[in-house]
Structures are given as structure tokens and as C-alpha cells.
Scaffold this motif. Sequence first.
Motif, short mmCIF file in Angstrom:
data_model
loop_
_atom_site.label_atom_id
_atom_site.label_comp_id
_atom_site.label_asym_id
_atom_site.label_seq_id
_atom_site.Cartn_x
_atom_site.Cartn_y
_atom_site.Cartn_z
N ARG A 632 18.70 -2.88 -16.40
CA ARG A 632 18.48 -2.24 -17.70
C ARG A 632 19.25 -0.92 -17.77
NH1 ARG A 632 13.32 -2.15 -17.40
NH2 ARG A 632 13.07 -4.31 -18.10
N LYS A 633 19.21 -0.15 -16.67
CA LYS A 633 19.95 1.12 -16.64
C LYS A 633 21.45 0.87 -16.70
CE LYS A 633 20.20 5.57 -14.31
NZ LYS A 633 19.71 6.40 -13.19
N GLN A 636 22.33 0.35 -20.22
CA GLN A 636 22.32 1.62 -20.96
C GLN A 636 23.59 2.43 -20.67
OE1 GLN A 636 18.68 3.38 -19.60
NE2 GLN A 636 17.38 2.14 -20.94
N GLU A 643 23.06 -6.68 -19.75
CA GLU A 643 22.00 -7.04 -20.71
C GLU A 643 21.60 -8.51 -20.56
OE1 GLU A 643 19.08 -6.30 -22.95
OE2 GLU A 643 20.56 -4.68 -22.78
#
Length: 668
Positions: A632-633, A636, A643
Motif C-alpha cells: 500500500r505504501k 502511495q 496497487e
Amino acid sequence: MQLTSPLWLTATTTLDTSIDAREDIAVRKLLWQGDHPQAQRMLEAWHADFLAGKLDEGDYHNRVSVAAIADIRFDEKLRAWLQAAPKSYIAHAFYAEYCFKTLYLYRGNATGNTVTPFRQLKMQEWGWKAFIAARHALELDHGGNASLVHDCLQNLLRVWRGGEGQIDEDELPHLGPDDWKQIQVTTASIQNEELDSDYWLRRAFDEAPDSFQIHFTALYNLTPQWGGSEQEMERFVEDSAGRLSPVNHSWLKRSMYRNLAEYHSCFAGDERRGKHFEKLAEDVGIAAMDPQREQEEQKRKKLDSLYDEAVAWLQDGSPKGARKAIKLLRSVPIEERAKRSMGGWFEQLGRAYWILNDHASAVDYALVALRLGDLAAASFLPSLFTDPDSSFREHDYGWQLIHELIKMDIGSGYAAAAHAHGWGLFGQPADIPAAWPLAMAAAHRGEVTPVNNLAQYLIANDRRGMPSDPDLALNLFLWAADTMDDSFSMMQLGRALTYGAKRFNHPVPSDPENGFHWLRAAVQRGDYDAAYWLGEMYAEGLYVEQNPQAALAWYDQCIDDDQAEWRESAAVSALLLIENELDDKSGIAKYLEALKGSENAATCFEVGDYFRFIAEKYDDASHYRSAAPWLRKAAQLGHPDAEQLVVECESKMKPGLLRRLASKMGWN
């Protein structure tokens, strides 16, 4: 801010140090302004006071040393003084001291200690100037004590005896026409005995047998780091008993032990023996013979210890260390700081305030250091005007300052100018080819970073206007690694020869044997990024026999260096190596801790993918929970594939209650 040349004379700051009131600074100012008669009268008054015993010999030598700042533009003005006063001992003695200090500028006290061929030639040039002036001064009326000149000669011959002015002929082709224009070595006809320090030492003792300063310098020249020995030092001190007063002989004996303590602690790496000699130095009884001098010595020792502690706090570049250093350095009154060294205290304060992003204070303290003759402050001062985070970035004063340093022939000035042209600072167009000659000039003067940057442009895909020339890039890395003993260049060269073509698509030959050699050399000199690439070689079995344990040991060296650029890559490689090649999994926690807090998208993706791999390998869905935050990081931070894997991992995670029940019931 407004700069008027020369920087060390006219730079103004918000600090009141009463520098202009100092006689040594006043003499320097008078000589620069061409008022030779007044400067000569002041210097002759010092010499007369020294001869009359009104001025301590050490203080006399220090005053002259501070006044003789190593700015090459001073040469023309001082030569005009010599022509106007051909019979003046003090004029020729001062010029000899100035030339020796300029020699030390090229030896490296301003921009590092790499003695390049250009510097070697400049050391020859200024060494001969110092020698000729000193020898001529001894032929003039010096009132019976020329210790100032003899001290200069002993220092000069120590450098010559160490071979530091000798030329490596293989490196001379790297010098271009513009470099040769700046080199003017003028020798003199001399007798062979005149190149022997013992010859001048005998003359010195004939003229000034009780000079403590000459004994002190001659003793230092016998320390092991300069080719002497403990036995030679002991014999010299013993022989000096008949020439020196009892108190000065005791001081010389203490100096011997102090020199040996420094040698063993700093050069030989033997702290125990260093402490042994420090204890012997303390045991030399002086207090009863010379209580005032002993009191001054203890005060000096305390201040030196405080200064060394402050410098140690600055080593890691942390705000905490900077604040500690400032507290220590500012605990000493500003006038005392100015008196204690040639600007070193102010230089360190400038560095500390730079770390704390107080750029105004950093500039002020650096300028004071330069006013006092500490040219080492010039090594970081330009960065205060080029650093992206500096509040003074691209200030007009900075561009003037950079050109001022170039006029003084200081490497950091050329390096800053190359940086400015390369990145388009101070209103200059971004022009890498224009930065090239400036970068090479910086390298010849000991500043290797600009050459490394240009070599990377030549070898990489993003060349920013430079024509692709991988052969030249490798030659530049080799030159910086071999000639300048630069560890970063060794790492870059080793990596390019080993992995340049394989991983980076660089059009360079693959030569893992030589690559391994340079990577090992880089690690030995403290570049632990090279340890990562050595780990990769052992992990793959490239040139060396495949050895996972050896690979892990190299990775660990890189990971243990918090400043290593490839630290995170080493930790990821270590994780995969343990999982795939080793039975002992106990080190995994260490490597995950090293990766904690990463802001690199690729690193976060690789760690997340590692946990996803573990989950699939052991058919254990709990590892998807570990994988998801990393992925997830990574998403980002902009990783294009993260993703999709986040969605995949979350779809395979079981709700907590159901997961515990499944575990209890043995369901998968």
C-alpha cells in the motif's frame, strides 16, 4: 551582503571579534594595501622585542604565521616589498613563511589531503620560493637570532624528505595547457648538503643554540610518522640538555612524549600505548620550575580537549551533535577563540550552524574563520550558497565568493562553479560542457566530487548535454580512484566494471575481476556501498565462488552504515538470500528493522512482494497481512504495480475471528 576583494580582509559579519585591532591582522592589511614601510616597522618591532626577551618566541612565530595568509595574489605585493627593501631580513623571512604556508595550501589543508600531480608541482614551485627566500634571509642582518627562518627551513625539509613534492610522471598527461600556465617552478643552484635538514639544524644551533622553537620543530620531524623513531627522539632530547635551560629542556621532554602519544593514538592505532606516553608527559615535573607557563599549558590542554570533543560531536552530522558542539565551542569567550587558533573554532561553529540550517550564522562564522586565516572554512562556505535547502541559495554574494575563491586557487571555488554551471545556478544557463574544465580544475586541486558527477553523466543514459563517452567515464573513475585514492570513485569504477552492462545497460566492458579489486579497495577505505555490490557478487557467484554466508557478511557491512546509499537494497537482498539459500532464519528481524520507515517505492514494493512470496511458499495467509501495508505504501509512493498486488493480498486475507477458528480446527 556585499563582497569586496580580498575576502579575508574585507568580509563583514555580525560578530564583534575585534579582529582588526590585532597586530597580525593589521600587518596583513598594510602589506595588501602596499604600505610596506609601516608593515616592516611593525614586524621589525616584533623581532626586536623577541631579541630583547620581551616577546615569547612562540608568540612571535605565531604572529608572523597569522599575518602571512596563503593567498597566491599576495605574491606580487610581497615581491614588490622585497624589491623595495632588498637588505631587510624581516621582509625575506616573512616572504619565506608566506611561501611555505602557500605550499601547505596545495598540500591539502584547505580542501582535503589528496596530493594530485598539479598540487605536487605547485608544492615544488612554492617550496623553492620558500627555500630561496629563507636562504637569502640568513645572509642578512638578523640581530643574532634567525629562529623564524630556521624553523621555516626545518618544516620545509620535513615535507621534502617525505617526498610530498615529488612528481608521478605517469599522471602528468592529465594536466592541460591551462594547468601548465599556472605552474612556474624556479629552482636555484645549491650544494647537496643544503638539502639535508641536519645541515640547517647545525647552523641553527650555531646561531641560536637555546631556541626552544627550533628544538621543538626538529623533535617533531623525528616522530615515526615522518620517518624518525622513538630512539632518535630520545637521543635528540638527551643531546639538547646542554643547549636548553632546565625548564625548556623539561618542556622539550614533555613535547616528545606528547608527540609519541599522538603518533600511537592517531597514526599507529594503539590507544593503550598512546595513553602510556600521555601519562609520561604529565609526569614531567614543570610546575615548580615554571608555574605560570604550566598554568597556561593546562589551560591550553583543557581548551584543546574541549575543541576535540566539539569536533567529535560534529562527525555524524546530526542536529543533536551540532547543538552539543555549539554549546562547547561557545562556552569559551569569543576573544579567546580568536586567539587560540587560526580560525578553527569559528570554522567548526560555522559547520555546526550549517547542520542546524541556521545559514546566516554559518556564513558569519565561516567568514570570521577566513579573516583569521583558516582557509579550511572555504571547503564548505560555497555550499551555503548552492545547497537546495539553504536560505542563501543563489544569493549574489555567493557567486562573488565563488569567484574570489577561484582567484585564490582554492579547489572548492572551482567545484562550486562547476556545480553552478551544471545546474544553472546564479542565473547561469545549465551547461554541462561548460562545467567540464571547472570540474577538472577542482580535481587537480583535490576536489573529486565534480569529476565523479561528470563521469556519471558520461556513462549514464541521462547525460544532460554531455556526449556519451563510457571509455572516458571509466578513465575518470580510474584516475580519481588511483591518483586521488577516492573511495567513492573506487566504488563507482568497481560497480561499472562488474554490473554496468549487466544491470544498468551501460555500454562498458564487463571486467568482474578488476571490479572486485576496486570494490574491495573501496570498502577498505570506508565506502560501504561497495560492500553491497561485493555481497551481490558472492550471492551470484560472479568471479568468486558462490557463498551465501560471505554474501550476507558483505550485506551486513553495508546495512550497518546508516549513510550508505544502497543500504535498503542490501537489506532486501539479505532477506531473499536467507529465505532461499540459508536454513537459519534468525536474522530476518534485523533486516526488516533496517527497512522500517523506508520512503523508497521500489524498496517498499520488494518487501511487500517478499511477504507475498512467503505467504504463497508456506501456504500461510497471515503473511498477506504483512505484505499489504508495504505494498500500500509502495502504491502511495507511485509504484505502478503495487496497487494490483494490494487488492490481491487483501482478497486472500481471512477475517481475524475466522482465521483463528480455521487455525484451531486445522482448516487452511
